[in-house]
Design a protein around this motif. Structure first.
Motif, PDB file in Angstrom:
ATOM      1  N   ARG A  59       0.779  -1.226   0.152  1.00 56.46           N
ATOM      2  CA  ARG A  59      -0.114   0.088  -0.048  1.00 56.46           C
ATOM      3  C   ARG A  59       0.862   1.152   0.080  1.00 56.46           C
ATOM      4  O   ARG A  59       0.405   2.239  -0.692  1.00 56.46           O
ATOM      5  CB  ARG A  59      -0.832  -0.051   1.051  1.00 56.46           C
ATOM      6  CG  ARG A  59      -1.899   1.144   1.189  1.00 56.46           C
ATOM      7  CD  ARG A  59      -2.847   0.760   2.287  1.00 56.46           C
ATOM      8  NE  ARG A  59      -2.432   0.930   3.594  1.00 56.46           N
ATOM      9  CZ  ARG A  59      -2.260  -0.273   4.329  1.00 56.46           C
ATOM     10  NH1 ARG A  59      -2.918  -1.360   3.961  1.00 56.46           N
ATOM     11  NH2 ARG A  59      -1.893  -0.148   5.523  1.00 56.46           N
ATOM     12  N   ARG A  60       2.055   1.235   0.696  1.00 54.07           N
ATOM     13  CA  ARG A  60       2.854   2.330   0.784  1.00 54.07           C
ATOM     14  C   ARG A  60       3.352   2.557  -0.527  1.00 54.07           C
ATOM     15  O   ARG A  60       3.697   3.710  -1.104  1.00 54.07           O
ATOM     16  CB  ARG A  60       3.929   2.283   1.635  1.00 54.07           C
ATOM     17  CG  ARG A  60       3.446   2.449   3.215  1.00 54.07           C
ATOM     18  CD  ARG A  60       4.572   2.546   4.181  1.00 54.07           C
ATOM     19  NE  ARG A  60       5.502   1.266   4.222  1.00 54.07           N
ATOM     20  CZ  ARG A  60       5.314   0.281   5.112  1.00 54.07           C
ATOM     21  NH1 ARG A  60       4.613   0.415   5.952  1.00 54.07           N
ATOM     22  NH2 ARG A  60       6.355  -0.746   4.969  1.00 54.07           N
ATOM     23  N   ARG A  92       2.077   1.743  -3.437  1.00 54.62           N
ATOM     24  CA  ARG A  92       1.078   2.330  -4.285  1.00 54.62           C
ATOM     25  C   ARG A  92       0.888   3.717  -4.013  1.00 54.62           C
ATOM     26  O   ARG A  92       0.805   4.651  -5.111  1.00 54.62           O
ATOM     27  CB  ARG A  92      -0.105   1.545  -4.258  1.00 54.62           C
ATOM     28  CG  ARG A  92      -0.099   0.053  -4.745  1.00 54.62           C
ATOM     29  CD  ARG A  92      -1.694  -0.178  -4.670  1.00 54.62           C
ATOM     30  NE  ARG A  92      -2.149  -0.297  -3.542  1.00 54.62           N
ATOM     31  CZ  ARG A  92      -2.405  -1.179  -2.879  1.00 54.62           C
ATOM     32  NH1 ARG A  92      -1.793  -2.480  -2.914  1.00 54.62           N
ATOM     33  NH2 ARG A  92      -3.077  -1.255  -1.584  1.00 54.62           N
ATOM     34  N   ASP A  93       1.009   4.283  -2.668  1.00 56.22           N
ATOM     35  CA  ASP A  93       0.903   5.799  -2.751  1.00 56.22           C
ATOM     36  C   ASP A  93       1.818   6.411  -2.874  1.00 56.22           C
ATOM     37  O   ASP A  93       1.641   7.538  -3.602  1.00 56.22           O
ATOM     38  CB  ASP A  93       0.642   5.499  -0.845  1.00 56.22           C
ATOM     39  CG  ASP A  93      -0.859   5.403  -0.417  1.00 56.22           C
ATOM     40  OD1 ASP A  93      -1.617   5.017  -1.373  1.00 56.22           O
ATOM     41  OD2 ASP A  93      -0.758   4.900   0.563  1.00 56.22           O
ATOM     42  N   ARG A  94       3.106   5.728  -2.945  1.00 56.96           N
ATOM     43  CA  ARG A  94       4.314   6.534  -3.523  1.00 56.96           C
ATOM     44  C   ARG A  94       4.064   6.603  -4.900  1.00 56.96           C
ATOM     45  O   ARG A  94       4.499   7.970  -5.328  1.00 56.96           O
ATOM     46  CB  ARG A  94       5.680   5.755  -3.129  1.00 56.96           C
ATOM     47  CG  ARG A  94       6.982   6.454  -3.505  1.00 56.96           C
ATOM     48  CD  ARG A  94       8.047   5.665  -3.366  1.00 56.96           C
ATOM     49  NE  ARG A  94       8.053   4.455  -4.226  1.00 56.96           N
ATOM     50  CZ  ARG A  94       8.359   4.722  -5.477  1.00 56.96           C
ATOM     51  NH1 ARG A  94       8.708   5.672  -5.960  1.00 56.96           N
ATOM     52  NH2 ARG A  94       8.288   3.614  -6.324  1.00 56.96           N
ATOM     53  N   ARG A 118       1.401   6.754  -6.805  1.00 60.04           N
ATOM     54  CA  ARG A 118       0.345   7.832  -7.063  1.00 60.04           C
ATOM     55  C   ARG A 118       0.907   9.206  -6.925  1.00 60.04           C
ATOM     56  O   ARG A 118       0.491  10.005  -7.445  1.00 60.04           O
ATOM     57  CB  ARG A 118      -0.833   7.229  -6.077  1.00 60.04           C
ATOM     58  CG  ARG A 118      -1.954   8.363  -6.331  1.00 60.04           C
ATOM     59  CD  ARG A 118      -2.817   8.258  -5.267  1.00 60.04           C
ATOM     60  NE  ARG A 118      -2.620   7.941  -3.779  1.00 60.04           N
ATOM     61  CZ  ARG A 118      -2.162   8.821  -3.062  1.00 60.04           C
ATOM     62  NH1 ARG A 118      -2.685  10.377  -3.606  1.00 60.04           N
ATOM     63  NH2 ARG A 118      -1.899   8.515  -1.532  1.00 60.04           N
ATOM     64  N   ARG A 119       1.755   9.254  -5.625  1.00 61.13           N
ATOM     65  CA  ARG A 119       2.111  10.819  -5.349  1.00 61.13           C
ATOM     66  C   ARG A 119       3.075  11.293  -6.469  1.00 61.13           C
ATOM     67  O   ARG A 119       3.155  12.259  -6.892  1.00 61.13           O
ATOM     68  CB  ARG A 119       2.854  10.944  -4.070  1.00 61.13           C
ATOM     69  CG  ARG A 119       1.663  10.593  -3.017  1.00 61.13           C
ATOM     70  CD  ARG A 119       2.671  11.061  -1.503  1.00 61.13           C
ATOM     71  NE  ARG A 119       3.245  10.073  -1.082  1.00 61.13           N
ATOM     72  CZ  ARG A 119       3.404   8.986  -0.346  1.00 61.13           C
ATOM     73  NH1 ARG A 119       2.136   8.779   0.043  1.00 61.13           N
ATOM     74  NH2 ARG A 119       4.300   8.240  -0.166  1.00 61.13           N
TER      75      ARG A 119
END
Length: 234
Positions: free
Chosen positions: A106-107, A109-111, A113-114
């Motif tokens: 999840r981290r 994917r968030d990275r 996305r950012r």
């Protein structure tokens, strides 16, 4: 309401068993007591820092206490950790290990996305610079946009106005870039010149650069028509 345990900054002994000096103590009616005398000696200390582990340990523990320490500089108590039952902490640690891989994915994917969001925003910021200052070289616009919009930098591009790409915010970013890159502003600061005095000294030069960038570059001249070297037909 959570039980409260204090982390002592002084040499304090338990009022009942005289054990000490105490690292952790409970105050009952203003009297310090050790954890054993307060019936909390079976709890284990979990320092702050891992929110998921803390939450799970507190939920799994039938008895817990918040550990506070007084910050002299800020003149307030600040949370240092939690006292929980040992079996509860063990279960919480196992649960965190079980979903560590999922949280890592999840981290990531968030990275990603950012990263995509930042790339798009920087491109939009650069395009707005070129719109307001059509004479600005494209590579300078990209460099200024990347600097102003860097995530976590606190620069103008990360403000609400910057994210909205307002004309004022973009102009402030461009002016700051010219000030630092195209003038001796930084050298003046290093020489001890006050910031506002240095800005006032260089304002006219910065305005000249910005005024030049507000003018679109001249269109390239059309090439002359080709010359027919074959001559007239007989």
């Amino acid at each position: 309401m959570s039980l409260v345990v204090f982390e002592s900054l002084k040499q304090i002994n338990c009022a009942d068993c005289r054990q000490g000096p105490l690292r952790h103590l409970v105050r009952e009616a203003g009297v310090p007591r050790c954890l054993d005398c307060a019936d909390l000696g079976h709890l284990v200390y979990l320092p702050r820092g891992d929110a998921a582990l803390t939450r799970r340990a507190r939920e799994a523990s039938s008895l817990s206490a918040v550990v506070l320490r007084f910050n002299k500089r800020r003149r307030r108590y600040e949370r240092q950790g939690l006292l929980v039952e040992d079996p509860a902490l063990t279960r919480a640690e196992r649960a965190c290990l079980a979903d560590a891989e999922a949280r890592a994915r999840r981290r990531e994917r968030d990275r990603l996305r950012r990263t995509v969001e930042d790339t798009r925003f920087t491109a939009a910021f650069a395009a707005e610079i070129v719109r307001l200052f059509p004479g600005c070289p494209a590579e300078r616009a990209v460099a200024m946009a990347g600097h102003a919009s860097l995530r976590g930098s606190g620069r103008v591009g990360r403000t609400a106005a910057g994210r909205a790409l307002t004309e004022q915010a973009v102009s402030v970013a461009v002016r700051a870039a010219v000030r630092h890159t195209d003038t001796e502003y930084d050298a003046l600061l290093m020489a001890g010149v006050p910031r506002f005095a240095a800005r006032a000294r260089l304002a006219a030069r910065i305005d000249a650069v910005l005024d030049g960038w507000r003018t679109p570059p001249p269109s390239p001249a059309s090439p002359p028509p080709p010359v027919d070297a074959s001559g007239p037909e007989p």
